[in-house]
Write a protein that holds these residues in place. Structure first.
Motif, mmCIF file in Angstrom:
data_model
loop_
_atom_site.group_PDB
_atom_site.id
_atom_site.type_symbol
_atom_site.label_atom_id
_atom_site.label_comp_id
_atom_site.label_asym_id
_atom_site.label_seq_id
_atom_site.Cartn_x
_atom_site.Cartn_y
_atom_site.Cartn_z
ATOM 1 N N ARG A 110 12.090 36.306 -16.749
ATOM 2 C CA ARG A 110 13.193 35.179 -15.983
ATOM 3 C C ARG A 110 14.333 34.858 -16.886
ATOM 4 O O ARG A 110 15.317 34.770 -16.669
ATOM 5 C CB ARG A 110 12.394 33.935 -15.702
ATOM 6 N N GLU A 111 13.815 34.808 -18.273
ATOM 7 C CA GLU A 111 14.935 34.633 -19.182
ATOM 8 C C GLU A 111 15.839 35.555 -19.287
ATOM 9 O O GLU A 111 17.347 35.397 -19.346
ATOM 10 C CB GLU A 111 14.200 34.255 -20.579
ATOM 11 N N LEU A 112 15.595 36.924 -19.418
ATOM 12 C CA LEU A 112 16.543 38.172 -19.339
ATOM 13 C C LEU A 112 17.350 38.192 -18.330
ATOM 14 O O LEU A 112 18.677 38.316 -18.228
ATOM 15 C CB LEU A 112 15.732 39.427 -19.811
ATOM 16 N N LEU A 113 16.756 37.931 -16.886
ATOM 17 C CA LEU A 113 17.586 38.103 -15.865
ATOM 18 C C LEU A 113 18.475 36.959 -15.769
ATOM 19 O O LEU A 113 19.760 37.035 -15.051
ATOM 20 C CB LEU A 113 16.671 37.886 -14.571
ATOM 21 N N THR A 114 18.202 35.550 -16.077
ATOM 22 C CA THR A 114 19.082 34.524 -16.303
ATOM 23 C C THR A 114 20.486 34.847 -17.307
ATOM 24 O O THR A 114 21.562 34.573 -16.725
ATOM 25 C CB THR A 114 18.362 33.248 -16.795
ATOM 26 N N ASN A 115 20.042 35.265 -18.431
ATOM 27 C CA ASN A 115 21.095 35.849 -19.295
ATOM 28 C C ASN A 115 21.866 36.891 -18.766
ATOM 29 O O ASN A 115 23.180 36.924 -19.010
ATOM 30 C CB ASN A 115 20.323 36.149 -20.559
ATOM 31 N N LEU A 116 21.467 37.884 -18.061
ATOM 32 C CA LEU A 116 22.200 38.586 -17.421
ATOM 33 C C LEU A 116 23.044 38.321 -16.283
ATOM 34 O O LEU A 116 24.106 38.545 -16.311
ATOM 35 C CB LEU A 116 21.077 39.833 -16.777
ATOM 36 N N SER A 117 22.554 37.284 -15.361
ATOM 37 C CA SER A 117 23.462 36.609 -14.480
ATOM 38 C C SER A 117 24.495 35.827 -15.166
ATOM 39 O O SER A 117 25.691 36.108 -14.688
ATOM 40 C CB SER A 117 22.338 35.779 -13.456
ATOM 41 N N SER A 118 24.039 35.215 -16.277
ATOM 42 C CA SER A 118 25.350 34.466 -16.754
ATOM 43 C C SER A 118 26.034 35.262 -17.579
ATOM 44 O O SER A 118 27.588 34.900 -17.607
ATOM 45 C CB SER A 118 24.545 33.532 -17.914
ATOM 46 N N LEU A 119 26.099 36.273 -18.158
ATOM 47 C CA LEU A 119 27.037 37.111 -18.765
ATOM 48 C C LEU A 119 27.752 37.970 -17.786
ATOM 49 O O LEU A 119 28.994 37.997 -17.681
ATOM 50 C CB LEU A 119 26.253 38.339 -19.404
ATOM 51 N N GLN A 120 27.228 38.278 -16.518
ATOM 52 C CA GLN A 120 27.774 39.009 -15.371
ATOM 53 C C GLN A 120 28.981 37.851 -14.765
ATOM 54 O O GLN A 120 30.104 38.046 -14.510
ATOM 55 C CB GLN A 120 27.103 39.371 -14.388
ATOM 56 N N ARG A 121 28.449 36.606 -14.655
ATOM 57 C CA ARG A 121 29.583 35.685 -14.170
ATOM 58 C C ARG A 121 30.672 35.603 -15.029
ATOM 59 O O ARG A 121 31.961 35.295 -14.682
ATOM 60 C CB ARG A 121 28.616 34.216 -13.878
ATOM 61 N N LYS A 122 30.261 35.208 -16.285
ATOM 62 C CA LYS A 122 31.537 35.185 -17.173
ATOM 63 C C LYS A 122 32.401 36.116 -17.187
ATOM 64 O O LYS A 122 33.687 35.981 -17.137
ATOM 65 C CB LYS A 122 30.830 35.096 -18.520
ATOM 66 N N HIS A 123 32.019 37.288 -17.271
ATOM 67 C CA HIS A 123 33.161 38.530 -17.136
ATOM 68 C C HIS A 123 33.721 38.834 -15.796
ATOM 69 O O HIS A 123 35.076 39.161 -15.764
ATOM 70 C CB HIS A 123 32.259 39.860 -17.652
ATOM 71 N N GLU A 124 33.078 38.332 -14.814
ATOM 72 C CA GLU A 124 33.555 38.396 -13.513
ATOM 73 C C GLU A 124 34.779 37.262 -13.420
ATOM 74 O O GLU A 124 35.945 37.741 -12.839
ATOM 75 C CB GLU A 124 32.736 38.241 -12.597
ATOM 76 N N ILE A 125 34.749 36.203 -13.767
ATOM 77 C CA ILE A 125 35.913 35.106 -13.779
ATOM 78 C C ILE A 125 37.115 35.752 -14.432
ATOM 79 O O ILE A 125 38.202 35.680 -14.319
ATOM 80 C CB ILE A 125 35.320 34.006 -14.558
ATOM 81 N N ASP A 126 36.718 36.300 -15.871
ATOM 82 C CA ASP A 126 38.011 36.857 -16.551
ATOM 83 C C ASP A 126 38.587 37.960 -15.776
ATOM 84 O O ASP A 126 39.844 38.263 -15.550
ATOM 85 C CB ASP A 126 37.518 37.454 -17.920
ATOM 86 N N ILE A 127 37.726 38.860 -15.421
ATOM 87 C CA ILE A 127 38.443 40.193 -14.685
ATOM 88 C C ILE A 127 38.998 39.548 -13.239
ATOM 89 O O ILE A 127 40.139 40.237 -12.887
ATOM 90 C CB ILE A 127 37.338 41.140 -14.305
ATOM 91 N N ASN A 128 38.746 38.866 -12.528
ATOM 92 C CA ASN A 128 39.196 38.192 -11.157
ATOM 93 C C ASN A 128 40.710 37.386 -11.644
ATOM 94 O O ASN A 128 41.595 37.492 -11.002
ATOM 95 C CB ASN A 128 38.436 37.423 -10.807
ATOM 96 N N LYS A 129 40.589 36.750 -12.767
ATOM 97 C CA LYS A 129 42.040 36.056 -13.200
ATOM 98 C C LYS A 129 43.019 37.293 -13.532
ATOM 99 O O LYS A 129 44.334 36.980 -13.258
ATOM 100 C CB LYS A 129 41.587 35.299 -14.310
ATOM 101 N N GLN A 130 42.626 38.383 -14.581
ATOM 102 C CA GLN A 130 43.584 39.593 -14.605
ATOM 103 C C GLN A 130 43.928 40.174 -13.442
ATOM 104 O O GLN A 130 45.195 40.349 -13.125
ATOM 105 C CB GLN A 130 42.862 40.321 -15.616
ATOM 106 N N LYS A 131 43.211 40.135 -12.333
ATOM 107 C CA LYS A 131 43.354 40.687 -11.102
ATOM 108 C C LYS A 131 44.438 39.963 -10.397
ATOM 109 O O LYS A 131 45.543 40.563 -9.691
ATOM 110 C CB LYS A 131 42.106 41.111 -10.239
ATOM 111 N N GLN A 132 44.276 38.773 -10.396
ATOM 112 C CA GLN A 132 45.373 37.914 -9.681
ATOM 113 C C GLN A 132 46.675 38.129 -10.261
ATOM 114 O O GLN A 132 48.040 37.932 -9.741
ATOM 115 C CB GLN A 132 45.056 36.407 -9.876
ATOM 116 N N GLU A 133 46.618 38.204 -11.768
ATOM 117 C CA GLU A 133 47.973 38.340 -12.370
ATOM 118 C C GLU A 133 48.698 39.848 -12.016
ATOM 119 O O GLU A 133 50.011 39.780 -12.004
ATOM 120 C CB GLU A 133 47.845 38.137 -13.925
ATOM 121 N N ILE A 134 47.761 40.845 -11.890
ATOM 122 C CA ILE A 134 48.257 42.120 -11.756
ATOM 123 C C ILE A 134 48.854 42.158 -10.311
ATOM 124 O O ILE A 134 49.949 42.554 -9.757
ATOM 125 C CB ILE A 134 47.522 43.202 -11.987
ATOM 126 N N SER A 135 48.326 41.530 -9.413
ATOM 127 C CA SER A 135 48.585 41.353 -7.985
ATOM 128 C C SER A 135 49.950 40.830 -7.822
ATOM 129 O O SER A 135 50.800 41.083 -7.050
ATOM 130 C CB SER A 135 47.596 40.603 -6.872
#
Length: 477
Positions: free
Chosen positions: A100-125
């Protein structure tokens, strides 16, 4: 030929021919009728009957012991199986928690990088929309606009293109390609849930063969003491404040007396049970002393140190202490066992080197004095206002109300003598536990008696008397 003679020199039954060939030089050849005279009253008869009974009792005890051992192993197996399953469940729970700890950390890391990438996608658009709009307008002017309009537009686009390039370079420099990997723990292999250990100890059933006597020697029954006569008061070679507690006699006839006074925690030694020889000082008050039969060793309880301590009774020197883990008061010794009793009714069985073999929980009362009855393999235990007889497995045989806490001893016939602290008397319980009679009282100068012992030939009785201040000596009648 008929076996009708007995050679006492060789302890063998023989025939007339055997006498002339093998026993002609023997001086003590008797007719079998004479040798067997009064055989039913002989020591041989008693010994054989006792040995047969003893062997049957021992074999039954051994069979019960083996059956008990099988049952205890089955119980141990069931208990250990539950322990193993509990350990397994605990480990599985730990694995689930880690997952459970590993899966929680995995989801947290994924959400963090998704936010950064989506922000950059908006700027590109945004940049892309502006460039496409400019491109469409340029195509229209190229087909339909005038030269002046086209020239002005191109000059504007130079600036726009430059701004777009700056923005693109910024986005590229800020962009990173993210990925998440899992590094498996290399030493994650589970080797074992635990280990199993075998524990061995000497079988509690003991067998001591008895010595056969010749048939022609009649067994003289041992007589009980008919009474006691006051002999003397032991001359104590000390002026310190006394609070005498326990008394015992060594195999070489030395009298050992403990003093529990905190200002003088000592063991006093009197040779020939009468003359002061020396004394030993202890780190804390010594309570009870017991001599290990057939040896030059004694053992003493030190309750405040929760220990016992061995003594060489030849050199009168101390050995190392042995920690008991509880406040131990009473102690008694057989030839191969030492029993120590104390708070909460705890009794521990030790070998003669001080190794703890087992713990016996018999009752809740604190134990102060105890003696081992080797004839019945029982412990006679003195608690406050109680005299208990228990088997060496802790089973209660009987309980008797007595006065206070005082001494308890056995005579040669294994009769039990116990003192009444506030009743100022000494009583005797017969070895068959059928009779109880008063042997000494205040008329014999018994006054607040405490520890007691017989000398080695059971001709004298030593009693700590007068509220633990003196030692009175009584002759056995």
């Amino acid at each position: 030929m008929i076996l009708d003679y007995y050679c006492t020199d060789h302890e063998i039954v023989c025939c007339r021919a055997g006498i002339s060939h093998e026993h002609r030089l023997c001086q003590n050849v008797l007719p079998l009728e004479l040798a067997s005279n009064d055989v039913r009253k002989s020591a041989l008869f008693n010994d054989v009957m006792e040995d047969m009974t003893h062997i049957i009792t021992t074999l039954n005890a051994l069979d019960n012991n083996r059956q008990s051992n099988l049952q205890s192993m089955e119980e141990s197996k069931s208990a250990i199986t539950k322990q193993i399953r509990a350990v397994k469940s605990k480990i599985l729970k730990q694995i689930d928690d880690l997952e459970r700890e590993l899966l929680t950390n995995l989801s947290s890391l994924q959400r963090k990088h998704e936010i950064d990438i989506n922000k950059q996608k908006q700027e590109i658009s945004q940049v892309l929309v502006n460039v496409i709009e400019n491109k469409n307008e340029m195509d229209f002017l190229s087909d339909h606009g005038s030269k002046n309009q086209l020239f002005i537009f191109f000059r504007q686009q130079v600036t726009n293109i430059h701004s777009a390039e700056v923005k693109i370079q910024q986005i590229v420099s800020d962009s990173q390609e993210f990925d998440i990997t899992f590094d498996e723990k290399k030493d994650g292999k589970l080797e074992s849930l635990g280990s199993l250990s075998e524990y061995f100890q000497q079988c509690q059933v003991q067998y001591k063969p008895k010595k056969f006597q010749q048939a022609q020697i009649k067994a003289e029954p041992m007589k009980n003491n008919q009474g006691f006569e006051k002999d003397t008061v032991l001359k104590l070679n000390t002026n310190v404040v006394k609070s005498l507690f326990s008394v015992s006699v060594t195999d070489d006839n030395k009298l050992l007396i403990t003093n529990i006074k905190s200002s003088a925690p000592k063991l006093y030694v009197y040779r020939d049970c009468k003359d002061y020889e020396t004394e030993i000082t202890f780190s804390s008050a010594p309570y009870c002393v017991a001599v290990i039969p057939g040896t030059n060793r004694a053992v003493i309880t030190l309750p405040y140190a929760m220990s016992i301590q061995f003594i060489n009774t030849t050199t009168m020197t101390k050995s190392d202490k042995v920690n008991m883990g509880f406040e131990c008061n009473g102690i008694t010794a057989g030839r191969d066992r030492i029993y120590v009793g104390g708070t909460g009714g705890t009794i521990k069985a030790l070998d003669t080197n001080g190794k703890i073999l087992k713990t016996i929980r018999q009752r809740s009362e604190d134990i102060y004095i105890m003696v081992y009855n080797d004839l019945h393999d029982q412990l006679i235990v003195r608690c406050f206002n109680k005299l208990l007889c228990v088997k060496v497995d802790g089973t209660l045989v009987y309980s008797k109300n007595v006065s206070g806490v005082s001494g308890v001893i056995l005579d040669r016939q294994r009769n039990i003598y116990f003192a009444g602290f506030e009743t100022h008397n000494i009583q005797r319980i017969s070895s068959d536990e059928e009779n109880c009679e008063e042997m000494l009282n205040k008329d014999n100068d018994i006054d607040y008696p405490y520890g007691m012992c017989f000398n080695n030939d059971f001709t004298k009785l030593f009693v700590i008397n007068n509220y633990r201040k003196s030692v009175c000596v009584y002759k056995c009648k």
